[in-house]
Design an enzyme around this catalytic site. Structure first.
Site, PDB file in Angstrom:
ATOM      1  N   ARG A 164       0.821  -1.221   0.000  1.00 31.25           N
ATOM      2  CA  ARG A 164       0.000   0.000   0.000  1.00 31.25           C
ATOM      3  C   ARG A 164       0.858   1.276   0.000  1.00 31.25           C
ATOM      4  O   ARG A 164       0.515   2.264   0.638  1.00 31.25           O
ATOM      5  CB  ARG A 164      -0.937   0.038   1.205  1.00 31.25           C
ATOM      6  CG  ARG A 164      -2.046  -0.970   1.165  1.00 31.25           C
ATOM      7  CD  ARG A 164      -2.999  -0.725  -0.003  1.00 31.25           C
ATOM      8  NE  ARG A 164      -4.218  -1.484   0.157  1.00 31.25           N
ATOM      9  CZ  ARG A 164      -4.340  -2.784  -0.144  1.00 31.25           C
ATOM     10  NH1 ARG A 164      -3.312  -3.449  -0.644  1.00 31.25           N
ATOM     11  NH2 ARG A 164      -5.498  -3.391   0.027  1.00 31.25           N
ATOM     12  N   GLU A 221      -4.409   4.283   6.078  1.00 31.32           N
ATOM     13  CA  GLU A 221      -4.063   3.942   4.705  1.00 31.32           C
ATOM     14  C   GLU A 221      -4.378   5.063   3.712  1.00 31.32           C
ATOM     15  O   GLU A 221      -3.599   5.298   2.793  1.00 31.32           O
ATOM     16  CB  GLU A 221      -4.797   2.642   4.343  1.00 31.32           C
ATOM     17  CG  GLU A 221      -4.208   1.916   3.198  1.00 31.32           C
ATOM     18  CD  GLU A 221      -5.166   1.873   2.044  1.00 31.32           C
ATOM     19  OE1 GLU A 221      -4.783   1.320   1.023  1.00 31.32           O
ATOM     20  OE2 GLU A 221      -6.277   2.407   2.140  1.00 31.32           O
ATOM     21  N   SER A 225     -10.354   0.352   3.018  1.00 24.62           N
ATOM     22  CA  SER A 225      -9.640   0.054   4.272  1.00 24.62           C
ATOM     23  C   SER A 225      -9.092   1.345   4.842  1.00 24.62           C
ATOM     24  O   SER A 225      -8.403   2.085   4.149  1.00 24.62           O
ATOM     25  CB  SER A 225      -8.463  -0.889   4.017  1.00 24.62           C
ATOM     26  OG  SER A 225      -8.907  -2.145   3.627  1.00 24.62           O
TER      27      SER A 225
HETATM   28  N1  EPU Z   1     -11.329  -9.829  10.135  1.00 26.16           N
HETATM   29  C1  EPU Z   1     -12.045  -9.810  11.328  1.00 26.16           C
HETATM   30  N2  EPU Z   1     -12.939  -8.799  11.511  1.00 26.16           N
HETATM   31  C2  EPU Z   1     -13.157  -7.845  10.589  1.00 26.16           C
HETATM   32  C3  EPU Z   1     -12.429  -7.838   9.392  1.00 26.16           C
HETATM   33  C4  EPU Z   1     -11.496  -8.857   9.196  1.00 26.16           C
HETATM   34  O1  EPU Z   1     -11.872 -10.661  12.176  1.00 26.16           O
HETATM   35  O2  EPU Z   1     -14.002  -6.974  10.844  1.00 26.16           O
HETATM   36  C5  EPU Z   1     -10.380 -10.941   9.890  1.00 26.16           C
HETATM   37  C6  EPU Z   1     -10.941 -11.880   8.827  1.00 26.16           C
HETATM   38  O3  EPU Z   1     -11.767 -12.857   9.369  1.00 26.16           O
HETATM   39  C7  EPU Z   1      -9.668 -12.461   8.239  1.00 26.16           C
HETATM   40  C8  EPU Z   1      -8.672 -11.325   8.343  1.00 26.16           C
HETATM   41  O4  EPU Z   1      -9.180 -10.431   9.345  1.00 26.16           O
HETATM   42  O5  EPU Z   1      -9.207 -13.539   9.024  1.00 26.16           O
HETATM   43  C9  EPU Z   1      -8.473 -10.595   7.036  1.00 26.16           C
HETATM   44  O6  EPU Z   1      -9.704 -10.034   6.595  1.00 26.16           O
HETATM   45  P1  EPU Z   1     -10.052  -9.807   5.039  1.00 26.16           P
HETATM   46  O7  EPU Z   1      -9.783 -11.041   4.262  1.00 26.16           O
HETATM   47  O8  EPU Z   1     -11.409  -9.205   4.968  1.00 26.16           O
HETATM   48  O9  EPU Z   1      -8.974  -8.772   4.526  1.00 26.16           O
HETATM   49  P2  EPU Z   1      -8.297  -7.531   5.224  1.00 26.16           P
HETATM   50  O10 EPU Z   1      -6.899  -7.909   5.619  1.00 26.16           O
HETATM   51  O11 EPU Z   1      -9.186  -6.997   6.278  1.00 26.16           O
HETATM   52  C10 EPU Z   1      -7.186  -6.649   3.023  1.00 26.16           C
HETATM   53  C11 EPU Z   1      -7.102  -5.353   2.261  1.00 26.16           C
HETATM   54  C12 EPU Z   1      -8.382  -5.100   1.471  1.00 26.16           C
HETATM   55  C13 EPU Z   1      -8.581  -6.267   0.515  1.00 26.16           C
HETATM   56  C14 EPU Z   1      -8.634  -7.570   1.308  1.00 26.16           C
HETATM   57  C15 EPU Z   1      -8.681  -8.769   0.398  1.00 26.16           C
HETATM   58  C16 EPU Z   1      -5.583  -3.911   3.492  1.00 26.16           C
HETATM   59  C17 EPU Z   1      -5.438  -2.679   4.327  1.00 26.16           C
HETATM   60  N3  EPU Z   1      -6.843  -4.244   3.151  1.00 26.16           N
HETATM   61  O12 EPU Z   1      -8.224  -6.487   3.992  1.00 26.16           O
HETATM   62  O13 EPU Z   1      -8.195  -3.910   0.722  1.00 26.16           O
HETATM   63  O14 EPU Z   1      -9.758  -6.107  -0.250  1.00 26.16           O
HETATM   64  O15 EPU Z   1      -7.438  -7.709   2.132  1.00 26.16           O
HETATM   65  O16 EPU Z   1      -7.451  -8.949  -0.221  1.00 26.16           O
HETATM   66  O17 EPU Z   1      -4.589  -4.531   3.142  1.00 26.16           O
HETATM   67  C18 EPU Z   1      -8.540  -1.569   0.615  1.00 26.16           C
HETATM   68  O18 EPU Z   1      -7.312  -1.459   0.571  1.00 26.16           O
HETATM   69  O19 EPU Z   1      -9.293  -0.569   0.595  1.00 26.16           O
HETATM   70  C19 EPU Z   1      -9.114  -2.897   0.743  1.00 26.16           C
HETATM   71  C20 EPU Z   1     -10.421  -3.092   0.878  1.00 26.16           C
END
Ligand code: EPU
Length: 349
Positions: free
Chosen positions: A174, A344, A248
């Site tokens: 990012r 971010e 995010s």
């Molecule tokens: N999780 C929770 N609670 C929540 C959200 C997430 O427990 O409210 C846990 C999920 O269960 C999972 C882990 O956290 O075990 C990761 O969650 P998720 O797969 O939803 O992805 P993320 O790490 O929260 C990142 C990116 C997103 C992208 C997704 C999918 C960043 C800052 N965010 O989110 O990017 O869509 O992975 O690849 O790296 C963005 O940058 O705007 C964005 C949406």
């Protein structure tokens, strides 16, 4: 106080321009000047114009990764440079260029309609093509840098053009030089991608693989992968057209091995992703949810009920409200886990 309609001069520069509809969080802010750029040749003229020469310039794409903390004293350059074309190919890649003002998701779907895979995991990300390299957009196991070839930019200081290759962009998670040392220095006018001719699906992200398996797809096409990504995103992420947000709000924090051992000993069910350098990336959304913030509001800003990593505008939020809510979440995560969350989006104060 009612906002006066913007006055647009013959040169296309509007003054006292309301930016509320130009940022997906829907934050109110007035720009001293605002001009749409559909042609890079105009930038040199604008820079040379005495009345705007000394003022800061803010380059605006889709406004989807932007927090406007207050009014903008300078001139906003809204990038509307269009066009998308195949510029060349070799044994391994097709080189596809898009104008910075193209909508990212429409561009992705256009490449898929041509039968070119490579960008499908990045489907439905809000914003424009020109903004995508700035934060090295990433989703479902693929980051933009993997498909990136080069970009064209124009210096905001003197209008000189420059080509940036992948190395010059300094991509990281990012992040890029356009958020660091070169922040505010360039207007990106077009981006060229290298799309692989030997395509294979990237299904390393467990949720994506599950989604495809669940719909009975065994050897997916790029378009089917894109459709699966769209389905997941629609389930979890708020549509900025319906509820103001900037995606995010925090980066997933990366901690060193020692801190990680202490954290996982306390919270064995904490999601984590080992990094090549021995550190561990943590899920900011999980940390925030553990602190009780998921679905909770502070004033007019809320933590989204289906993905705690996204802050949303419950109606009438201003920049200061967003900063207050973000700071409260950061303080709680710091107090409970000792982890610092880094925002971010780009903040304009
Ligand atoms: N999780 C929770 N609670 C929540 C959200 C997430 O427990 O409210 C846990 C999920 O269960 C999972 C882990 O956290 O075990 C990761 O969650 P998720 O797969 O939803 O992805 P993320 O790490 O929260 C990142 C990116 C997103 C992208 C997704 C999918 C960043 C800052 N965010 O989110 O990017 O869509 O992975 O690849 O790296 C963005 O940058 O705007 C964005 C949406």
């Amino acid at each position: 106080m009612p906002i006066e309609p913007p006055l647009t001069g013959q040169d296309g520069i509007a003054t006292q321009f309301d930016l509320t509809a130009s940022n997906t969080f829907g934050l109110p802010a007035i720009a001293a000047g605002y001009v749409a750029i559909s042609d890079t040749a105009r930038i040199g003229d604008l820079i040379a114009r005495a009345d705007w020469a000394g003022t800061p310039k803010l380059v605006l794409g889709g406004g989807s990764n932007l927090i406007l903390a207050g009014d903008v004293a300078g001139l906003v350059l809204k990038v509307e440079i269009k066009g998308r074309q195949l510029t060349g190919e070799d044994e391994s890649f097709r080189y596809v260029r898009a104008g910075a003002g193209e909508n990212w998701h429409e561009f992705v779907r256009w490449t898929l309609a041509q039968g070119w895979g490579g960008l499908e995991n990045l489907s439905l990300i809000p914003g424009t093509v020109g903004a995508a390299p700035i934060q090295n957009i990433g989703a479902y196991g693929v980051e933009l840098e993997r498909r990136f070839h080069s970009l064209e930019a124009v210096a905001l200081s003197d209008g000189r053009p420059r080509t940036f290759d992948r190395e010059a962009c300094g991509f990281a998670y990012r992040d890029s030089v356009f958020k660091q040392g070169e922040a505010g220095c360039w207007l990106i006018s077009s981006v060229t991608f290298a799309l692989p001719k030997q395509w294979s699906p990237d299904l390393g992200y467990a949720e994506l693989a599950r989604e495809l398996a669940g719909s009975g797809v065994r050897a997916p096409t790029p378009r089917q992968v894109s459709d699966a990504v769209i389905a997941i995103r629609r389930r979890k992420l708020p549509d900025p057209a319906e509820i103001g947000n900037a995606g995010s709000f925090f980066k997933n924090p990366v901690v060193d091995a020692r801190d990680f051992q202490a954290l996982i000993a306390r919270s064995p069910d904490m999601p984590h992703y080992p990094q090549p350098d021995g550190r561990h990336k943590l899920a900011a959304g999980w940390l925030i949810e553990q602190c009780g913030w998921k679905g909770r509001d502070l004033g007019p800003v809320g933590c989204f009920e289906r993905q705690a990593l996204v802050l949303v505008n419950r109606g009438g939020a201003r920049g200061a409200d967003v900063l207050r809510c973000a700071a409260a979440i950061q303080a709680d995560v710091r107090a409970r886990f000792g982890v610092r969350l880094e925002p971010e989006p780009v903040f304009i104060s």
